[in-house]
Design an enzyme around this catalytic site. Structure first.
Site, PDB file in Angstrom:
ATOM      1  N   PRO A 110      43.644  42.537  35.425  1.00  0.00           N
ATOM      2  CA  PRO A 110      43.851  43.123  34.441  1.00  0.00           C
ATOM      3  C   PRO A 110      43.015  43.391  33.324  1.00  0.00           C
ATOM      4  O   PRO A 110      42.858  44.349  32.341  1.00  0.00           O
ATOM      5  CB  PRO A 110      45.156  42.743  33.816  1.00  0.00           C
ATOM      6  CG  PRO A 110      45.109  41.212  34.069  1.00  0.00           C
ATOM      7  CD  PRO A 110      44.305  40.881  35.503  1.00  0.00           C
ATOM      8  N   CYS A 229      39.835  31.073  40.522  1.00  0.00           N
ATOM      9  CA  CYS A 229      40.938  30.192  39.925  1.00  0.00           C
ATOM     10  C   CYS A 229      41.521  29.438  41.189  1.00  0.00           C
ATOM     11  O   CYS A 229      42.771  29.214  41.349  1.00  0.00           O
ATOM     12  CB  CYS A 229      42.206  31.100  39.341  1.00  0.00           C
ATOM     13  SG  CYS A 229      43.134  32.180  39.945  1.00  0.00           S
TER      14      CYS A 229
HETATM   15  N1  SAM Z   1      38.580  39.567  36.636  1.00  0.00           N
HETATM   16  C1  SAM Z   1      40.124  39.697  36.361  1.00  0.00           C
HETATM   17  C2  SAM Z   1      40.437  39.502  34.832  1.00  0.00           C
HETATM   18  O1  SAM Z   1      39.819  38.740  34.389  1.00  0.00           O
HETATM   19  O2  SAM Z   1      41.422  39.845  34.284  1.00  0.00           O
HETATM   20  C3  SAM Z   1      41.030  39.021  37.501  1.00  0.00           C
HETATM   21  C4  SAM Z   1      40.736  39.402  38.665  1.00  0.00           C
HETATM   22  S1  SAM Z   1      41.660  38.729  39.974  1.00  0.00           S
HETATM   23  C5  SAM Z   1      41.289  37.088  40.134  1.00  0.00           C
HETATM   24  C6  SAM Z   1      41.062  39.165  41.228  1.00  0.00           C
HETATM   25  C7  SAM Z   1      40.968  40.869  41.470  1.00  0.00           C
HETATM   26  O3  SAM Z   1      40.258  41.241  42.990  1.00  0.00           O
HETATM   27  C8  SAM Z   1      42.447  41.370  41.660  1.00  0.00           C
HETATM   28  O4  SAM Z   1      42.293  42.334  40.779  1.00  0.00           O
HETATM   29  C9  SAM Z   1      42.530  42.100  43.168  1.00  0.00           C
HETATM   30  O5  SAM Z   1      43.154  43.354  43.120  1.00  0.00           O
HETATM   31  C10 SAM Z   1      41.017  42.222  43.453  1.00  0.00           C
HETATM   32  N2  SAM Z   1      40.561  42.277  44.819  1.00  0.00           N
HETATM   33  C11 SAM Z   1      41.368  42.095  46.197  1.00  0.00           C
HETATM   34  N3  SAM Z   1      40.672  42.263  47.128  1.00  0.00           N
HETATM   35  C12 SAM Z   1      39.650  42.793  46.807  1.00  0.00           C
HETATM   36  C13 SAM Z   1      38.482  43.051  47.672  1.00  0.00           C
HETATM   37  N4  SAM Z   1      38.297  43.181  48.943  1.00  0.00           N
HETATM   38  N5  SAM Z   1      37.395  43.572  46.805  1.00  0.00           N
HETATM   39  C14 SAM Z   1      37.191  43.603  45.488  1.00  0.00           C
HETATM   40  N6  SAM Z   1      38.140  43.127  44.881  1.00  0.00           N
HETATM   41  C15 SAM Z   1      39.507  42.683  45.435  1.00  0.00           C
END
Ligand code: SAM
Length: 427
Positions: A110, A229
């Site tokens: 987010p 995480c």
């Molecule tokens: N960086 C964000 C923050 O600080 O608010 C949190 C990111 S969360 C740990 C990981 C993100 O990776 C999610 O929003 C998810 O939708 C995205 N994601 C999932 N699969 C992915 C893919 N194959 N390639 C890139 N992003 C991906």
């Protein structure tokens, strides 16, 4: 393999016991990063004396939700701070972005790391905040807007779309990878119930693919921060070892600070809840060596929209028009072919009877014809009510503490509410 056993890859038995015990403690601490473009640290500390400065990261504060409901405060709606997890703030802090950087955040929603990065860049340079899931990209965009960021473009693409456009391009990259989320066990029981070792292995192979592609987009001399995480070695050190073995990437040392945990190989740091506080994170810094100084040059484009510049009081940067809407960017960056959710700071639309300001501009600008509201009026405005107050007819930027909240259109001292319907809330 079960959770406890798989931790043996890098933790000794006493550390495993302490970690598992800490995961049962449900007392979650929250953090926020202050937007010091809107409120000074001193004023904020005076108003909320129980906040505790983060031990490492400037402008970040830890708080107890029994003391303050920051999520329901008018300051939240006005973008005075962004609430995130205490460990999250270490990521951008270690990346240390500056005003000249061109940054890519590959998995940004987010938005905690993007917003913190943008604040560290002092709203200068360019930050492309990408999110693969569209619904999450809209949430990201709305957070970016609320925080008054003018240096962020929000895109909704998969990594291959970015890779085909931006080889050796960005000076800094954040890859906060999708992971098994064991660092969220205390907050979300579902994460704990869904955990399997099989999932860790399959995410590890996705992470290896993502980091290799991310690295190809880093310019020579550029820095990449990788974070998860997850407490799993397979999603953390093993991903970095894969990158180091298959590219010319170099590991950057991370100076020891109270609570950082290094595994034997000293590849990145673990923030473990029993040692550091917060929920848990793994962070590693990588650099691309300089070989032939193939640093991209960014076009400095002049625009022709002096009239819009005057109305919006934006002296520098680049203004462009897409469909009927005007946007602002600090620097031009080619995003052709990408799925853009937010193409920079949205300024508004030129109608026959005058310029209609976009809500996004209200969170950035202070200079437009403005009218200061009292706290009660400001809350009533955010709820969606009409305001009655002495005022010149026409568009007016409504402010509280001299910071923009949103626009209104005044006629005979009645100010019609232009606060977006989807954002209206009773405070
Ligand atoms: N960086 C964000 C923050 O600080 O608010 C949190 C990111 S969360 C740990 C990981 C993100 O990776 C999610 O929003 C998810 O939708 C995205 N994601 C999932 N699969 C992915 C893919 N194959 N390639 C890139 N992003 C991906």
């Amino acid at each position: 393999m079960d959770f406890r056993t798989h931790l043996k890859k890098y933790l000794l038995d006493d550390q495993i016991e302490a970690l598992i015990k800490s995961l049962e403690n449900k007392e979650v601490k929250h953090a926020l990063v202050l937007n010091d473009e809107k409120i000074s640290v001193d004023s904020f500390k005076k108003e909320f004396p129980n906040i505790i400065p983060h031990p490492i990261v400037p402008n970040v504060f830890i708080y107890d939700s029994n003391d303050y409901s920051f999520g329901k405060h008018i300051y939240h709606e006005m973008g005075y701070y962004y609430i995130f997890e205490p460990c999250s703030s270490i990521v951008s802090h270690l990346l240390n972005p500056n005003e000249n950087d061109i940054v890519l955040d590959i998995a940004a929603a987010p938005g905690g790391k993007s917003i913190h990065t943008s604040l560290l860049m002092k709203n200068q340079g360019i930050l492309v905040s990408n999110e693969i899931q569209q619904a999450r990209a809209f949430v990201l965009s709305s957070n970016v807007e609320r925080m008054g960021r003018k240096n962020i473009i929000v895109t909704n693409n998969n990594i291959d779309d970015l890779v085909s456009k931006y080889q050796n391009y960005f000076s800094k990259i954040i890859l906060d990878a999708p992971c098994s989320g064991s660092g969220m066990f205390r907050k979300m029981d579902a994460m704990k119930e869904d955990w399997t070792y099989q999932k860790v292995l399959s995410l590890s192979s996705l992470q290896k693919e993502l980091i290799t592609k991310a690295y190809s987009m880093l310019q020579e001399g550029g820095k990449l921060v990788y974070s998860t995480c997850s407490f799993s070695y397979e999603e953390d050190e093993e991903v970095i070892i894969h990158l180091l073995n298959n590219t010319d990437a170099q590991l950057l040392p991370i100076e020891n600070q109270n609570g950082f945990y290094y595994s034997k190989e000293k590849i990145g740091i673990h923030l473990l809840p029993h040692l550091f506080g917060g929920e848990g994170h793994y962070i590693c810094l990588i650099e691309k060596p300089i070989k032939n100084l193939a640093i991209p040059s960014y076009k400095s484009l002049k625009d022709k929209f002096n009239d819009i510049r005057k109305i919006t009081h934006l002296d520098e940067g680049y203004i462009y028009k897409f469909d009927d809407t005007y946007y602002y960017l600090n620097k031009y960056i080619d995003t052709k072919g990408l799925h853009i959710i937010r193409g920079g700071l949205k300024l508004g639309v030129q109608e026959k009877y005058g310029f209609v300001f976009d809500h996004a501009l209200s969170h950035y600008s202070k200079n437009i014809n403005s009218l200061e509201l009292t706290l009660e009026e400001a809350k009533s405005y955010i709820e969606g009510n009409q305001i009655t107050k002495n005022c010149k007819d026409g568009y007016v930027l409504l402010t509280y503490q001299s910071n923009g909240i949103g626009f209104g259109k005044a006629s005979k001292n009645k100010i019609n509410n232009k606060y977006p319907k989807g954002l209206r809330i009773k405070l």
